[in-house]
Motif scaffolding. Structure first.
Motif, short mmCIF file in Angstrom:
data_model
loop_
_atom_site.label_atom_id
_atom_site.label_comp_id
_atom_site.label_asym_id
_atom_site.label_seq_id
_atom_site.Cartn_x
_atom_site.Cartn_y
_atom_site.Cartn_z
N GLY A 68 23.50 -42.30 6.89
CA GLY A 68 23.26 -41.35 5.90
C GLY A 68 24.06 -40.20 5.34
O GLY A 68 24.03 -39.78 4.33
N ASN A 70 27.98 -39.28 4.09
CA ASN A 70 29.18 -39.98 3.09
C ASN A 70 30.20 -40.73 3.83
O ASN A 70 30.86 -40.16 4.51
CB ASN A 70 29.65 -39.02 2.10
CG ASN A 70 30.64 -39.41 1.19
OD1 ASN A 70 30.98 -40.57 0.95
ND2 ASN A 70 31.22 -38.53 0.45
N LYS A 116 26.67 -48.71 2.38
CA LYS A 116 27.05 -47.49 1.76
C LYS A 116 26.36 -46.31 2.54
O LYS A 116 27.01 -45.27 2.62
CB LYS A 116 26.51 -47.38 0.24
CG LYS A 116 26.85 -45.91 -0.34
CD LYS A 116 26.33 -45.84 -1.95
CE LYS A 116 26.95 -44.46 -2.43
NZ LYS A 116 26.47 -44.40 -3.51
N SER A 117 25.15 -46.77 3.19
CA SER A 117 24.46 -45.73 3.82
C SER A 117 24.38 -45.90 5.33
O SER A 117 23.57 -45.12 5.93
CB SER A 117 23.07 -45.53 3.42
OG SER A 117 22.50 -46.71 3.37
#
Length: 175
Positions: A68, A70, A116-117
């Motif tokens: 979650g 970056n 990405k997360s």
């Protein structure tokens, strides 16, 4: 499909002649304090002039980033010429590719969205392992014989040794 029930991998010359699947791994030898860094690219099998590419840059520079948060993942799209001129890829030294009989661009993009997360972990969830997950979702033909596991391997070791021992990968080219 070629070669039975599993999609076949094709030599580069055949893949360049038809709009088929293709994946490329880019190497930054000096990245991650000399352990190396990689980025990925995949070709749209329905439009051979369109590519998507990206990487996970480890935004915080820490050995762990919680899911979650970056993790520095990014993605772009365009032609091979645009990929080659991408500011995001200017630090890379080499690249190597493998062609497949097919590819699923949407599955790869969905995997990128999950990657990405899902955080970052220096040995098990990094630029390399995320690239490999995207490649595997793009083409199920990229089994371990063609795409060995990247956990606990530095990107430089994987790019040279692991891919040299894997089937079908073209020799590294200067980027």
């Amino acid at each position: 499909m070629l070669g039975g029930a599993t999609p076949a991998l094709l030599p580069a010359a055949q893949a360049d002649a038809a709009p088929l699947g293709r994946v490329c791994l880019f190497q930054d030898q000096q990245g991650a304090k000399g352990a190396g860094h990689v980025a990925w690219a995949i070709r749209d099998p329905k439009n051979s002039s369109h590519w998507i590419w990206g990487a996970t840059e480890n935004a915080g520079g820490d050995s762990y980033t919680a899911p979650g948060r970056n993790n520095g993942s990014w993605i772009k799209g365009g032609t091979w010429t645009q990929l080659r001129g991408s500011i995001s890829l200017t630090t890379y030294d080499y690249y190597r590719c493998i062609s497949t009989a097919s590819g699923n661009l949407r599955a790869a993009q969905q995997t990128y969205g999950r990657m990405k997360s899902n955080g970052y972990a220096v040995l098990t969830n990094n630029c390399l392992t995320k690239s490999l997950a995207i490649f595997r979702s793009y083409s199920p033909a990229l089994t371990s014989a063609y795409l060995p596991d990247g956990k606990y391997k530095s990107p430089n070791y994987y790019f040279t040794t692991s891919l040299n021992n894997a089937r079908g990968w073209e020799k590294a080219r200067t980027y």
